[in-house]
Motif scaffolding. Sequence first.
Motif, PDB file in Angstrom:
ATOM      1  N   LEU B  88       1.826 -27.825  14.915  1.00 10.84           N
ATOM      2  CA  LEU B  88       3.075 -28.481  15.328  1.00 10.84           C
ATOM      3  C   LEU B  88       3.202 -29.731  14.475  1.00 10.84           C
ATOM      4  CD1 LEU B  88       2.663 -28.224  19.211  1.00 10.84           C
ATOM      5  CD2 LEU B  88       4.001 -26.723  17.712  1.00 10.84           C
ATOM      6  N   ILE B  89       4.421 -30.173  14.236  1.00 13.61           N
ATOM      7  CA  ILE B  89       4.606 -31.398  13.449  1.00 13.61           C
ATOM      8  C   ILE B  89       4.460 -32.578  14.400  1.00 13.61           C
ATOM      9  CG2 ILE B  89       6.262 -32.712  12.060  1.00 13.61           C
ATOM     10  CD1 ILE B  89       7.215 -29.994  10.961  1.00 13.61           C
ATOM     11  N   ASN B  90       3.488 -33.436  14.078  1.00  9.39           N
ATOM     12  CA  ASN B  90       3.067 -34.415  15.089  1.00  9.39           C
ATOM     13  C   ASN B  90       4.047 -35.569  15.327  1.00  9.39           C
ATOM     14  OD1 ASN B  90       2.575 -35.684  12.737  1.00  9.39           O
ATOM     15  ND2 ASN B  90       0.369 -35.891  12.993  1.00  9.39           N
ATOM     16  N   TYR B  91       5.027 -35.772  14.442  1.00  9.47           N
ATOM     17  CA  TYR B  91       5.992 -36.841  14.706  1.00  9.47           C
ATOM     18  C   TYR B  91       7.274 -36.311  15.360  1.00  9.47           C
ATOM     19  CZ  TYR B  91       7.960 -35.357  10.181  1.00  9.47           C
ATOM     20  OH  TYR B  91       8.488 -34.634   9.151  1.00  9.47           O
ATOM     21  N   LEU B  92       7.266 -35.008  15.680  1.00  7.12           N
ATOM     22  CA  LEU B  92       8.413 -34.435  16.407  1.00  7.12           C
ATOM     23  C   LEU B  92       7.966 -34.092  17.832  1.00  7.12           C
ATOM     24  CD1 LEU B  92       9.896 -32.003  13.712  1.00  7.12           C
ATOM     25  CD2 LEU B  92      10.622 -34.328  14.220  1.00  7.12           C
ATOM     26  N   THR B  93       8.895 -34.224  18.772  1.00  7.30           N
ATOM     27  CA  THR B  93       8.567 -33.880  20.160  1.00  7.30           C
ATOM     28  C   THR B  93       8.441 -32.361  20.279  1.00  7.30           C
ATOM     29  OG1 THR B  93      10.877 -33.665  20.766  1.00  7.30           O
ATOM     30  CG2 THR B  93       9.892 -35.847  21.065  1.00  7.30           C
ATOM     31  N   GLU B  96      11.768 -30.864  19.701  1.00  6.50           N
ATOM     32  CA  GLU B  96      12.181 -30.920  18.287  1.00  6.50           C
ATOM     33  C   GLU B  96      11.390 -29.948  17.427  1.00  6.50           C
ATOM     34  OE1 GLU B  96      13.526 -35.632  18.331  1.00  6.50           O
ATOM     35  OE2 GLU B  96      11.467 -35.075  17.844  1.00  6.50           O
ATOM     36  N   TYR B 126       5.060 -35.710  22.625  1.00  3.54           N
ATOM     37  CA  TYR B 126       4.604 -35.425  21.260  1.00  3.54           C
ATOM     38  C   TYR B 126       3.335 -34.580  21.326  1.00  3.54           C
ATOM     39  CZ  TYR B 126       8.056 -38.670  19.541  1.00  3.54           C
ATOM     40  OH  TYR B 126       9.248 -39.262  19.242  1.00  3.54           O
TER      41      TYR B 126
END
Lengths: 357, 207
Positions: B88-93, B96, B126
């Motif tokens: 998962l992209i860690n700066y997106l919730t 998101e 997050y």
Amino acid sequence: MIALKALRKNLFKSLLIFLSITIAVMAIFLISSVSQGVIGMYSKMIKTDGDIIITQKGISDTFFSNVDISLIQKIQNIEHVNSSYAMIVGASPIGHIPIAGIYGTTPNHFSHYKLSSGEYPIESEVILGENLAKQFSTKEINIANRKFKISGTYKSEIGFEEGGVVMNIADAGALFNRSASFILVSSLSVDKIDEIVEKISKFNSDIEVKTTQNFVKEYNQFKIIENSSFVISFLAFAMGLMGIASVMSMIVNSRKEEFGIMRALGKSRFFIIKNLFFETALMSVSAYLFALILSLGILALLPHIEMLQGYVNGTLSISSALYVLASTLIMAFLGALIPAWIASKTDPILLINQGCA
Amino acid sequence: MIKASNISHFYGKEQVLYDLSFEIGSGQFVFLSGESGSGKSTLLSILSTLLQPSKGELFIDGEIISEIKNIDIFRQNRVGFIFQFHYLINYLTVYENIALAATEDKKQNINKILTELKIAELSSRYPNEISGGQRQRVAVARALVNEPKIIFADEPTGSLDSNNSLIVYELLKNAQKGGTTVVVASHDMNIENYATEVLRLRDGKIL
């Protein structure tokens, strides 16, 4: 949205890019503003009260020019001439100041210098620009081993003049061993300027007669200043570009996994490139605005720094600001180009290989 | 649905897959099993269009993959991925992350899937604010959001405990019951209980 969050996530590296853009943009702003300011001040000095300038032929700088002042008598007899005056422009140590501008002029040009105290100078007297006057509390000053009485002080919009002294042209002639650096002529009618130029040119083969407009355009010193400013601005641009490219490369390298995820999810290469460009553009525009505010502050402070005697002045036009904005965006685009391209080529297979059994 | 025709693959001079031919029917739950180095991850990469085979052809829904002009759009519309690590992209919730994968017309599915997978309350968190099991459920939700015809999963339970592994199996089984083809490469033999078909690999060959 993604771009903003990514910038926040990579705060330190984003800040490095922001700073490298800010420094580069400030350098471009300041060097171009100061050079434009210097050119503007000198142009204004020459153009004020004069449509035509007469200098010695083949001389690259008015500092070295020597024109016979008696030409003024002949010029006054030409039809449509309004007035003419002569000036000697020189520089010399003044008292404890290592170097300052000296302006010797015919008395009919004294009114150009607005007296703030005292009287206009007679023989062996000088008036001091307000910036220079702050450095002296005496009634006399030494200029090139000659004593001059201070008869007053003056104000001028031109920084050079505010930091210099004005004296009679005869005294300046004795100091610099010349008749006049140049003669300025004003015409009664704009339409007659070329005609007057032609007539004056015939008086003497050793003189060069130009409209002040053309003189400013062709003046070698201005070209040197402009070219130097361009070279320094280009170097600042290149440094900014390298800063963006190197930090963006680091950012891309540390976010490879993220780009791999995007590619695996079916996001196109263009999507990744677009996002990275947007991130860089966001940083660039905010760094540009920050640099603009800082530069405006510094430019506003410059004329008030006594040490500079008003010689360093900067003007920032809207066209210059737009030119620098365009340069900033180009710098950001070029700096992000290769890192964004590399990011877009991230192979999503790395996500499987990392967990490969 | 998926047809592999004489697929071979090399990494440099080393051959890792040998002339594999098989078909996977629509709505199957396929378990790709094998030891480490058997070639199952490479085969999964090829089947999921992330890797072009050195030789042979792959067909999905009758389309020759090597001839598809825009593989990105094909992948986004037809295929869902679940990796061993949630990725998962860690700066997106959570929301998101799922939205990033969703096509415009499927964004409306996000809340429904979050509810179905019992992670609706995590949508604004997050990835570093949720557990490993929850992250993998989010990864499953991201794989399902575009209602893909096929889901590929590479060691989907590799980093999970047995309870969370069971949850992921159930989610994949439910997807298969809903008509999605599921292809899972794993060491975990428990998956066999959920599979409708098993492809066993050894040294790059199907046994």
